[in-house]
Design a protein around this motif. Structure first.
Motif, PDB file in Angstrom:
ATOM      1  N   VAL A   1     -10.905   1.777  47.788  1.00  0.00           N
ATOM      2  CA  VAL A   1     -10.876   1.014  46.446  1.00  0.00           C
ATOM      3  C   VAL A   1     -10.996  -0.434  46.855  1.00  0.00           C
ATOM      4  O   VAL A   1     -10.841  -1.035  47.858  1.00  0.00           O
ATOM      5  N   SER A   2     -11.563  -1.001  45.548  1.00  0.00           N
ATOM      6  CA  SER A   2     -11.670  -2.303  45.755  1.00  0.00           C
ATOM      7  C   SER A   2     -10.769  -3.145  44.910  1.00  0.00           C
ATOM      8  O   SER A   2     -10.297  -2.757  43.961  1.00  0.00           O
ATOM      9  N   SER A   3     -10.056  -4.169  45.450  1.00  0.00           N
ATOM     10  CA  SER A   3      -9.146  -4.914  44.856  1.00  0.00           C
ATOM     11  C   SER A   3      -8.996  -6.286  45.548  1.00  0.00           C
ATOM     12  O   SER A   3      -9.092  -6.259  46.777  1.00  0.00           O
ATOM     13  N   GLY A   4      -8.743  -7.310  44.806  1.00  0.00           N
ATOM     14  CA  GLY A   4      -8.340  -8.497  45.385  1.00  0.00           C
ATOM     15  C   GLY A   4      -9.577  -9.260  46.217  1.00  0.00           C
ATOM     16  O   GLY A   4      -9.337  -9.875  47.115  1.00  0.00           O
ATOM     17  N   GLY A   5     -10.888  -9.020  45.943  1.00  0.00           N
ATOM     18  CA  GLY A   5     -11.660  -9.371  46.708  1.00  0.00           C
ATOM     19  C   GLY A   5     -12.201  -8.783  48.091  1.00  0.00           C
ATOM     20  O   GLY A   5     -12.924  -8.895  48.839  1.00  0.00           O
ATOM     21  N   TYR A   6     -11.502  -7.437  48.407  1.00  0.00           N
ATOM     22  CA  TYR A   6     -11.527  -6.776  49.624  1.00  0.00           C
ATOM     23  C   TYR A   6     -11.527  -5.344  49.274  1.00  0.00           C
ATOM     24  O   TYR A   6     -11.242  -4.795  48.104  1.00  0.00           O
ATOM     25  N   THR A   7     -12.329  -4.680  50.258  1.00  0.00           N
ATOM     26  CA  THR A   7     -12.181  -3.062  50.016  1.00  0.00           C
ATOM     27  C   THR A   7     -10.985  -2.473  50.967  1.00  0.00           C
ATOM     28  O   THR A   7     -10.885  -2.963  52.320  1.00  0.00           O
TER      29      THR A   7
END
Length: 166
Positions: A126-132
């Motif tokens: 998933v992608s979240s907070g600018g990271y995968t």
């Protein structure tokens, strides 16, 4: 063709030498700027998800599944039967020492750490907070790890080198 006097030849030579020196200084300054930029330290976020967190580990924290379900009982190296090893079809190898395994992304409690060279399983991303982030099971911990902290070494789902989306 006009012949230059000795004085004018010397002045022309000084002008050319001055222009060449100015050009070399400009190139040196440019090279200095480039080397200074290349030697800049890594951004503070680079090591953010590796190493022991200041508040310690939280192995009892529930892990948030991709569908939002909270999964309890993931400590002691045992992912619950519903997310057993069969649900981790891809093998990963940890790239850094102290890679954090989190209960949720991007800032969930750290449930465990994994170290360079250790292997484990990964399911999806998933992608979240600018990271995968990948859903992983490694070094006795089950949870979420930034995908830049591990390498896929065996893959049975999705295109090579990338986990499927959760």
């Amino acid at each position: 063709m006009k012949t230059l006097t000795k004085g004018r030849r010397m002045a022309s030579a000084r002008t050319l030498a001055g222009a060449a020196l100015a050009g070399m200084l400009a190139l040196s300054a440019l090279a200095l700027d480039v080397s200074t930029a290349a030697a800049s330290p890594a951004p503070p976020s680079a090591g953010l998800d590796a190493g022991m967190p200041s508040d310690g580990l939280h192995p009892d924290a529930p892990v948030t599944a991709p569908d939002g379900t909270r999964i309890w009982g993931t400590r002691e190296g045992a992912a619950p039967a519903s997310v057993a090893r069969a649900a981790m079809p891809n093998t990963i190898e940890i790239r850094v020492d102290g890679a954090r395994v989190r209960s949720s992304v991007p800032n969930g409690p750290v449930v465990g750490l994994a170290y360079r060279g250790q292997t484990g399983g990964a399911n999806c991303k998933v992608s979240s907070g600018g990271y995968t982030w990948g859903l992983v099971s490694v070094n006795g911990s089950y949870g979420w790890m930034r995908t830049d902290l591990f390498t896929i070494i065996y893959q049975s789902t999705g295109p090579w080198g990338s986990l499927p989306r959760c």
